[in-house]
Design a protein around this motif. Structure first.
Motif, PDB file in Angstrom:
ATOM      1  N   GLY A  68       0.814  -1.209   0.000  1.00  0.00           N
ATOM      2  CA  GLY A  68       0.000   0.000   0.000  1.00  0.00           C
ATOM      3  C   GLY A  68       0.849   1.260   0.000  1.00  0.00           C
ATOM      4  O   GLY A  68       0.593   2.200  -0.767  1.00  0.00           O
ATOM      5  N   TYR A  69       1.863   1.293   0.843  1.00  0.00           N
ATOM      6  CA  TYR A  69       2.725   2.474   0.910  1.00  0.00           C
ATOM      7  C   TYR A  69       3.518   2.675  -0.378  1.00  0.00           C
ATOM      8  O   TYR A  69       3.767   3.811  -0.795  1.00  0.00           O
ATOM      9  N   LEU A  70       3.909   1.603  -1.022  1.00  0.00           N
ATOM     10  CA  LEU A  70       4.632   1.714  -2.290  1.00  0.00           C
ATOM     11  C   LEU A  70       3.741   2.326  -3.373  1.00  0.00           C
ATOM     12  O   LEU A  70       4.176   3.185  -4.144  1.00  0.00           O
ATOM     13  N   ILE A  71       2.482   1.878  -3.424  1.00  0.00           N
ATOM     14  CA  ILE A  71       1.541   2.428  -4.402  1.00  0.00           C
ATOM     15  C   ILE A  71       1.279   3.902  -4.108  1.00  0.00           C
ATOM     16  O   ILE A  71       1.292   4.754  -5.009  1.00  0.00           O
ATOM     17  N   LEU A  72       1.056   4.216  -2.837  1.00  0.00           N
ATOM     18  CA  LEU A  72       0.785   5.603  -2.450  1.00  0.00           C
ATOM     19  C   LEU A  72       1.976   6.500  -2.781  1.00  0.00           C
ATOM     20  O   LEU A  72       1.799   7.610  -3.314  1.00  0.00           O
ATOM     21  N   ALA A  92      -2.437  18.788  -5.726  1.00  0.00           N
ATOM     22  CA  ALA A  92      -2.470  17.578  -6.550  1.00  0.00           C
ATOM     23  C   ALA A  92      -2.110  16.337  -5.733  1.00  0.00           C
ATOM     24  O   ALA A  92      -2.702  15.264  -5.913  1.00  0.00           O
ATOM     25  N   MET A  93      -1.156  16.471  -4.830  1.00  0.00           N
ATOM     26  CA  MET A  93      -0.722  15.329  -4.020  1.00  0.00           C
ATOM     27  C   MET A  93      -1.808  14.878  -3.051  1.00  0.00           C
ATOM     28  O   MET A  93      -2.041  13.680  -2.878  1.00  0.00           O
ATOM     29  N   TRP A  94      -2.496  15.842  -2.423  1.00  0.00           N
ATOM     30  CA  TRP A  94      -3.550  15.451  -1.493  1.00  0.00           C
ATOM     31  C   TRP A  94      -4.753  14.876  -2.230  1.00  0.00           C
ATOM     32  O   TRP A  94      -5.425  13.967  -1.718  1.00  0.00           O
ATOM     33  N   LEU A  95      -5.012  15.352  -3.441  1.00  0.00           N
ATOM     34  CA  LEU A  95      -6.075  14.741  -4.247  1.00  0.00           C
ATOM     35  C   LEU A  95      -5.673  13.328  -4.656  1.00  0.00           C
ATOM     36  O   LEU A  95      -6.516  12.415  -4.687  1.00  0.00           O
ATOM     37  N   ALA A  96      -4.392  13.123  -4.947  1.00  0.00           N
ATOM     38  CA  ALA A  96      -3.906  11.782  -5.273  1.00  0.00           C
ATOM     39  C   ALA A  96      -4.019  10.869  -4.054  1.00  0.00           C
ATOM     40  O   ALA A  96      -4.342   9.677  -4.175  1.00  0.00           O
ATOM     41  N   TYR A  97      -3.746  11.420  -2.871  1.00  0.00           N
ATOM     42  CA  TYR A  97      -3.887  10.669  -1.619  1.00  0.00           C
ATOM     43  C   TYR A  97      -5.338  10.220  -1.447  1.00  0.00           C
ATOM     44  O   TYR A  97      -5.612   9.063  -1.106  1.00  0.00           O
ATOM     45  N   TRP A  98      -6.253  11.158  -1.675  1.00  0.00           N
ATOM     46  CA  TRP A  98      -7.689  10.865  -1.581  1.00  0.00           C
ATOM     47  C   TRP A  98      -8.071   9.747  -2.557  1.00  0.00           C
ATOM     48  O   TRP A  98      -8.754   8.790  -2.191  1.00  0.00           O
ATOM     49  N   ASN A  99      -7.636   9.878  -3.800  1.00  0.00           N
ATOM     50  CA  ASN A  99      -7.959   8.874  -4.816  1.00  0.00           C
ATOM     51  C   ASN A  99      -7.383   7.514  -4.452  1.00  0.00           C
ATOM     52  O   ASN A  99      -8.039   6.482  -4.644  1.00  0.00           O
ATOM     53  N   PHE A 100      -6.166   7.509  -3.924  1.00  0.00           N
ATOM     54  CA  PHE A 100      -5.562   6.243  -3.494  1.00  0.00           C
ATOM     55  C   PHE A 100      -6.434   5.568  -2.443  1.00  0.00           C
ATOM     56  O   PHE A 100      -6.660   4.347  -2.496  1.00  0.00           O
ATOM     57  N   ALA A 101      -6.919   6.350  -1.493  1.00  0.00           N
ATOM     58  CA  ALA A 101      -7.693   5.777  -0.379  1.00  0.00           C
ATOM     59  C   ALA A 101      -8.936   5.047  -0.872  1.00  0.00           C
ATOM     60  O   ALA A 101      -9.302   4.000  -0.316  1.00  0.00           O
ATOM     61  N   PHE A 102      -9.577   5.568  -1.918  1.00  0.00           N
ATOM     62  CA  PHE A 102     -10.808   4.941  -2.391  1.00  0.00           C
ATOM     63  C   PHE A 102     -10.578   3.951  -3.521  1.00  0.00           C
ATOM     64  O   PHE A 102     -11.398   3.056  -3.731  1.00  0.00           O
ATOM     65  N   ASP A 103      -9.465   4.101  -4.230  1.00  0.00           N
ATOM     66  CA  ASP A 103      -9.118   3.091  -5.235  1.00  0.00           C
ATOM     67  C   ASP A 103      -8.547   1.841  -4.572  1.00  0.00           C
ATOM     68  O   ASP A 103      -8.583   0.753  -5.153  1.00  0.00           O
ATOM     69  N   ASN A 104      -8.027   2.010  -3.366  1.00  0.00           N
ATOM     70  CA  ASN A 104      -7.401   0.906  -2.626  1.00  0.00           C
ATOM     71  C   ASN A 104      -7.913   0.904  -1.187  1.00  0.00           C
ATOM     72  O   ASN A 104      -7.142   0.923  -0.232  1.00  0.00           O
ATOM     73  N   LYS A 105      -9.237   0.900  -1.062  1.00  0.00           N
ATOM     74  CA  LYS A 105      -9.859   1.085   0.252  1.00  0.00           C
ATOM     75  C   LYS A 105      -9.375   0.082   1.292  1.00  0.00           C
ATOM     76  O   LYS A 105      -9.073   0.443   2.434  1.00  0.00           O
ATOM     77  N   TYR A 108      -5.911   0.910   2.430  1.00  0.00           N
ATOM     78  CA  TYR A 108      -5.922   2.120   3.263  1.00  0.00           C
ATOM     79  C   TYR A 108      -6.407   1.785   4.676  1.00  0.00           C
ATOM     80  O   TYR A 108      -5.851   2.258   5.669  1.00  0.00           O
ATOM     81  N   GLN A 109      -7.443   0.970   4.756  1.00  0.00           N
ATOM     82  CA  GLN A 109      -7.941   0.552   6.070  1.00  0.00           C
ATOM     83  C   GLN A 109      -6.824  -0.128   6.872  1.00  0.00           C
ATOM     84  O   GLN A 109      -6.672   0.111   8.067  1.00  0.00           O
ATOM     85  N   LEU A 110      -6.077  -0.968   6.195  1.00  0.00           N
ATOM     86  CA  LEU A 110      -5.000  -1.702   6.856  1.00  0.00           C
ATOM     87  C   LEU A 110      -3.878  -0.768   7.281  1.00  0.00           C
ATOM     88  O   LEU A 110      -3.362  -0.866   8.396  1.00  0.00           O
ATOM     89  N   MET A 111      -3.498   0.146   6.408  1.00  0.00           N
ATOM     90  CA  MET A 111      -2.386   1.051   6.680  1.00  0.00           C
ATOM     91  C   MET A 111      -2.650   1.967   7.866  1.00  0.00           C
ATOM     92  O   MET A 111      -1.735   2.307   8.624  1.00  0.00           O
ATOM     93  N   PHE A 112      -3.926   2.360   8.044  1.00  0.00           N
ATOM     94  CA  PHE A 112      -4.236   3.364   9.061  1.00  0.00           C
ATOM     95  C   PHE A 112      -5.255   2.900  10.097  1.00  0.00           C
ATOM     96  O   PHE A 112      -5.725   3.698  10.907  1.00  0.00           O
ATOM     97  N   LEU A 168     -11.749  13.076   6.700  1.00  0.00           N
ATOM     98  CA  LEU A 168     -12.804  13.040   5.691  1.00  0.00           C
ATOM     99  C   LEU A 168     -12.861  11.674   5.009  1.00  0.00           C
ATOM    100  O   LEU A 168     -13.952  11.143   4.749  1.00  0.00           O
ATOM    101  N   ILE A 169     -11.691  11.098   4.750  1.00  0.00           N
ATOM    102  CA  ILE A 169     -11.651   9.750   4.163  1.00  0.00           C
ATOM    103  C   ILE A 169     -12.309   8.743   5.105  1.00  0.00           C
ATOM    104  O   ILE A 169     -13.125   7.916   4.680  1.00  0.00           O
ATOM    105  N   SER A 170     -11.958   8.803   6.375  1.00  0.00           N
ATOM    106  CA  SER A 170     -12.497   7.855   7.356  1.00  0.00           C
ATOM    107  C   SER A 170     -14.007   7.968   7.470  1.00  0.00           C
ATOM    108  O   SER A 170     -14.714   6.960   7.555  1.00  0.00           O
ATOM    109  N   ILE A 171     -14.509   9.207   7.458  1.00  0.00           N
ATOM    110  CA  ILE A 171     -15.958   9.421   7.512  1.00  0.00           C
ATOM    111  C   ILE A 171     -16.636   8.710   6.351  1.00  0.00           C
ATOM    112  O   ILE A 171     -17.678   8.069   6.502  1.00  0.00           O
ATOM    113  N   ASN A 172     -16.027   8.813   5.179  1.00  0.00           N
ATOM    114  CA  ASN A 172     -16.643   8.225   3.992  1.00  0.00           C
ATOM    115  C   ASN A 172     -16.479   6.712   3.938  1.00  0.00           C
ATOM    116  O   ASN A 172     -17.361   6.005   3.453  1.00  0.00           O
TER     117      ASN A 172
END
Length: 205
Positions: A68-72, A92-105, A108-112, A168-172
């Protein structure tokens, strides 16, 4: 030599198959359903063979966390490279972070530790887990544009960003958010607001 290379390739493929099977189970049934026995059933191996590659389930979780961290890290690097100005890079980086969280939900759950127990002590031993902070910090320093910012100053700015975005990611992920359009607007407004506050501070110096 060719034989050794073939054996190593087969081992690498089996290891990758175990990780892929683990993620497949989680996507279909959730993290609570993951077990060595289920992984063995999916790849049609016996459980003892799985243990030849991973000592226990926690070792599999740690390897998936690394993935997960390698992909992020890759996604953040690509997003940063598309812009020249630090403010645009951060957005752009924070939007990419957001997209990563939902493309690899699931990752992301595991990482955090969202909706599950995180192997947090073990995660901290992964060099890969430092990459997001390092990448963001470099751009934050560029945006601050002050001489010799302290580690605490940089950390404060990073965690201000991260707390908002991760929250915001966690809420969603918990399915308590609003529409996609509204979420993205909230995200962009929050990121822009923090960036502007850093720029105002820079102007005062």
């Amino acid at each position: 030599m060719a034989s050794k290379e073939r054996i190593q390739r087969l081992k690498d493929e089996t290891r990758a198959n175990i990780l892929d099977a683990s993620l497949q189970i989680v996507k279909e049934e959730g993290w609570q359903s993951l077990s060595m026995r289920k992984i063995a059933d999916v790849i049609e191996y016996t459980a003892p063979i799985i243990y030849e590659y991973f000592a226990n389930k926690e070792a599999i979780l740690l390897e998936l966390t690394r993935k997960g961290y390698l992909i992020l890290a890759r996604d953040l690097h690509e997003a940063r490279g598309k812009h020249r100005l630090p403010a645009k890079q951060l957005e752009a980086m924070w939007l990419a972070y957001w997209n990563f969280a939902f493309d690899n939900k699931e990752l992301y759950q595991l990482m955090f530790g969202v909706e599950m127990n995180c192997c947090c002590d073990l995660v901290e031993t992964l060099p890969e887990s430092e990459s997001p902070y390092t990448q963001f910090s470099e751009v934050i320093v560029d945006l601050m544009d002050i001489e010799n910012p302290t580690k605490d100053m940089i950390c404060l700015k990073y965690y201000t960003f991260w707390s908002v975005v991760h929250g915001l990611i966690s809420i969603n992920i918990l399915r308590r958010g609003y529409s996609d359009e509204m979420n993205r607007q909230v995200l962009k407004d929050a990121i822009s607001g923090i960036i502007r506050s850093i720029e105002r501070e820079r102007q005062k110096v």
